[in-house]
Design a protein around this motif. Structure first.
Motif, PDB file in Angstrom:
ATOM      1  N   UNK A   1      49.279  68.439  19.469  1.00 59.24           N
ATOM      2  CA  UNK A   1      49.414  69.890  19.320  1.00 59.24           C
ATOM      3  C   UNK A   1      48.689  70.345  18.043  1.00 59.24           C
ATOM      4  N   UNK A   2      48.269  71.594  18.041  1.00 58.25           N
ATOM      5  CA  UNK A   2      47.540  72.130  16.889  1.00 58.25           C
ATOM      6  C   UNK A   2      48.376  72.066  15.616  1.00 58.25           C
ATOM      7  N   UNK A   3      49.673  72.159  15.748  1.00 58.28           N
ATOM      8  CA  UNK A   3      50.544  72.090  14.567  1.00 58.28           C
ATOM      9  C   UNK A   3      50.460  70.722  13.890  1.00 58.28           C
ATOM     10  N   UNK A   4      50.162  69.670  14.664  1.00 61.73           N
ATOM     11  CA  UNK A   4      50.015  68.332  14.090  1.00 61.73           C
ATOM     12  C   UNK A   4      48.683  68.166  13.353  1.00 61.73           C
ATOM     13  N   UNK A   5      47.752  69.060  13.599  1.00 57.16           N
ATOM     14  CA  UNK A   5      46.436  68.992  12.972  1.00 57.16           C
ATOM     15  C   UNK A   5      46.313  69.972  11.805  1.00 57.16           C
TER      16      UNK A   5
ATOM     17  N   UNK B   1      38.732  78.591  14.396  1.00 55.66           N
ATOM     18  CA  UNK B   1      38.548  79.342  15.636  1.00 55.66           C
ATOM     19  C   UNK B   1      37.997  78.512  16.790  1.00 55.66           C
ATOM     20  N   UNK B   2      37.254  77.450  16.492  1.00 55.74           N
ATOM     21  CA  UNK B   2      36.592  76.691  17.556  1.00 55.74           C
ATOM     22  C   UNK B   2      37.050  75.243  17.617  1.00 55.74           C
ATOM     23  N   UNK B   3      36.896  74.547  16.521  1.00 53.65           N
ATOM     24  CA  UNK B   3      37.057  73.095  16.531  1.00 53.65           C
ATOM     25  C   UNK B   3      38.503  72.621  16.652  1.00 53.65           C
ATOM     26  N   UNK B   4      39.440  73.314  16.081  1.00 55.48           N
ATOM     27  CA  UNK B   4      40.817  72.831  16.076  1.00 55.48           C
ATOM     28  C   UNK B   4      41.369  72.741  17.504  1.00 55.48           C
ATOM     29  N   UNK B   5      40.999  73.705  18.332  1.00 53.21           N
ATOM     30  CA  UNK B   5      41.465  73.683  19.722  1.00 53.21           C
ATOM     31  C   UNK B   5      40.830  72.522  20.479  1.00 53.21           C
ATOM     32  N   UNK B   6      39.526  72.317  20.293  1.00 51.26           N
ATOM     33  CA  UNK B   6      38.841  71.196  20.951  1.00 51.26           C
ATOM     34  C   UNK B   6      39.415  69.860  20.474  1.00 51.26           C
TER      35      UNK B   6
END
Length: 180
Positions: free
Chosen positions: A115-119, A102-107
């Motif tokens: 992109x978030x999909x790569x993480x 909810x918090x860290x992936x976006x940061x």
């Protein structure tokens, strides 16, 4: 009421409470009433009733059963505390997973310009930590029910369990450190 009268009242109160409590408590060696002990039985902490009964073999079976119960309780407590500790570690990992999603992936996506999909691998790593915590938690239940007489099996199991604990701890620390 003067000082000596109040001391006398406190003394009588203490005597009545002590005598009432003595009837409730059992002697730690012979399991007789504490109030039945004193100088005539060898003292409160050195009971000659127990020694005489032990010489006759009266307390051998009772003592053996008491020792077995004590060992059983200590063994259960050991495994339960490990199980509960593992459960709380797993709960912390679940909370960390939720916070990461909810918090860290976006940061992290913003700072790494990815992109978030790569993480997605980070989320998968946290899911793996949670799953490993679940499996490790239940190894304590398995360990509790391992037969005591199978020493080699028990030693090997405890070795593997220790390796799993340390590996999971390292993985959890790496995941926490990398997010910070």
């Amino acid at each position: 009421m003067n000082r000596f009268q109040s001391i006398n009242v406190v003394s009588r109160l203490a005597d009545s409470v002590t005598s009432g409590m003595a009837a409730i408590f059992l002697h730690r060696l012979c399991l007789g009433a504490w109030s039945d002990h004193g100088e005539r039985t060898g003292g409160f902490y050195d009971c000659n009733r127990y020694e005489a009964a032990k010489q006759e073999g009266v307390y051998d079976e009772t003592e053996r059963r008491r020792e077995m119960a004590k060992n059983s309780l200590e063994r259960y407590t050991h495994y339960y505390e490990r199980w509960a500790s593992s459960q709380s570690s797993r709960q912390k990992a679940l909370a960390d997973l939720h916070q990461m999603q909810t918090v860290h992936i976006e940061k992290l996506s913003d700072t790494q310009c990815q992109p978030e999909s790569q993480l997605k691998f980070i989320t998968e790593a946290w899911l793996q930590i949670v799953e490993c915590g679940r499996v490790l938690k239940w190894t304590y239940a398995y360990g509790y029910y391992l037969p005591e007489h199978e020493h080699a099996k028990k030693q090997f199991f405890e070795y593997l369990q220790g390796e799993a604990e340390s590996g999971l701890e390292r993985l959890h620390q790496c995941a926490e450190k990398e997010l910070q």
